[in-house]
Write an enzyme that holds these catalytic residues in place. Sequence first.
Site, PDB file in Angstrom:
ATOM      1  N   PRO A   2       0.818  -1.223   0.000  1.00 25.39           N
ATOM      2  CA  PRO A   2       0.000   0.000   0.000  1.00 25.39           C
ATOM      3  C   PRO A   2       0.849   1.270   0.000  1.00 25.39           C
ATOM      4  O   PRO A   2       1.456   1.611   0.998  1.00 25.39           O
ATOM      5  CB  PRO A   2      -0.805  -0.109   1.303  1.00 25.39           C
ATOM      6  CG  PRO A   2      -0.688  -1.525   1.727  1.00 25.39           C
ATOM      7  CD  PRO A   2       0.644  -1.991   1.224  1.00 25.39           C
ATOM      8  N   GLU A   3       0.918   1.910  -1.146  1.00 25.44           N
ATOM      9  CA  GLU A   3       1.538   3.227  -1.218  1.00 25.44           C
ATOM     10  C   GLU A   3       0.432   4.205  -1.604  1.00 25.44           C
ATOM     11  O   GLU A   3      -0.738   3.844  -1.637  1.00 25.44           O
ATOM     12  CB  GLU A   3       2.698   3.205  -2.206  1.00 25.44           C
ATOM     13  CG  GLU A   3       3.676   2.088  -1.826  1.00 25.44           C
ATOM     14  CD  GLU A   3       5.068   2.240  -2.382  1.00 25.44           C
ATOM     15  OE1 GLU A   3       5.450   3.362  -2.726  1.00 25.44           O
ATOM     16  OE2 GLU A   3       5.776   1.229  -2.457  1.00 25.44           O
ATOM     17  N   LYS A  51      -0.874   8.316   2.657  1.00 27.85           N
ATOM     18  CA  LYS A  51      -1.201   6.913   2.878  1.00 27.85           C
ATOM     19  C   LYS A  51      -2.304   6.727   3.928  1.00 27.85           C
ATOM     20  O   LYS A  51      -2.553   5.629   4.395  1.00 27.85           O
ATOM     21  CB  LYS A  51       0.064   6.143   3.261  1.00 27.85           C
ATOM     22  CG  LYS A  51       1.071   6.145   2.096  1.00 27.85           C
ATOM     23  CD  LYS A  51       2.143   5.108   2.245  1.00 27.85           C
ATOM     24  CE  LYS A  51       3.295   5.618   3.080  1.00 27.85           C
ATOM     25  NZ  LYS A  51       4.383   4.629   3.168  1.00 27.85           N
ATOM     26  N   ARG A 250      14.321   0.730   6.613  1.00 24.96           N
ATOM     27  CA  ARG A 250      13.777  -0.068   5.504  1.00 24.96           C
ATOM     28  C   ARG A 250      14.908  -0.659   4.673  1.00 24.96           C
ATOM     29  O   ARG A 250      16.047  -0.211   4.753  1.00 24.96           O
ATOM     30  CB  ARG A 250      12.901   0.832   4.613  1.00 24.96           C
ATOM     31  CG  ARG A 250      11.808   1.562   5.359  1.00 24.96           C
ATOM     32  CD  ARG A 250      10.752   0.628   5.884  1.00 24.96           C
ATOM     33  NE  ARG A 250       9.981   0.025   4.810  1.00 24.96           N
ATOM     34  CZ  ARG A 250       8.935   0.607   4.208  1.00 24.96           C
ATOM     35  NH1 ARG A 250       8.536   1.794   4.591  1.00 24.96           N
ATOM     36  NH2 ARG A 250       8.284  -0.013   3.251  1.00 24.96           N
TER      37      ARG A 250
END
Length: 269
Positions: A2-3, A51, A250
């Site tokens: 989900p971006e 988002k 990340r």
Amino acid sequence: MPEGDTVWNTARVLHRALAGARLTGSDFRVPQLATTDLTGWTVRESASRGKHLLLRLAAPDGAHRTLHSHLRMEGAWRAYAPGERWTARPAHLIRVVLRSPGAVAVGYHLHEVALAPTAEEESLVGQLGPDLLGADWDPAEAVRRLAAHPDATIGEALLDQRNLAGIGNLYKCEVLFLRGISPWTPVRAVPDLAGTVTLAQRLLAANRGRWTQSTTGSLHRGQTSYVYGRRAQPCRRCGTAIRKAELGERVTYWCPVCQPERTRRDDAG
Ligand SMILES: [Zn+2]
């Protein structure tokens, strides 16, 4: 993953399913809203900010409230017809159910589920930078915010939603590949921040309205990205093995040849 584009699509699914409808029932499986009942409330609209998902509602007494949710890595909303089986995900992942006469919206694995006065929506979404898919998208403001932290790595700066809202790890990796920029480049040494921001916006916008995210133009499985998820596979441009490493919190993917390390802006020439 989900971006911004996935969240935008999800907001549209919810809008089509529920906008204008009066809810006939609700079920919140999160502790903070366990006793909340939205029966009789009307869904005004569904929107996304970066988002974040914002479902705007009107209470029977006319008060406006916003139901906030965040998909993070695994979250999803699905709309079902009444009586249809909810098959998207295992039932134990359900966090919210909203029933209307024409549709049932089921939210799976949602985070930051909260209900607040719509006038105080800003407190739900935090200090978001310009939304790449928002009506008020402002590239100059995004560049200004990025440039305000010149020593941050561009890989981390693009993910910081306070700079600009909507880029996740996939678009970060892909934009930096397409611009030939190492993810470890400090923001001050990025040759054309405006061009980077503009390309990111174009990639997200191109994927609006479909669920397969592609930055290459191909929708074929295994051909949708240049570097993201392609560790040890050959670069589509130069054949060098794509690398993967941690950057901040990340992982990042990059081609060491197409994205050489730079520390100063004048290295670009
Ligand atoms: Zn390469």
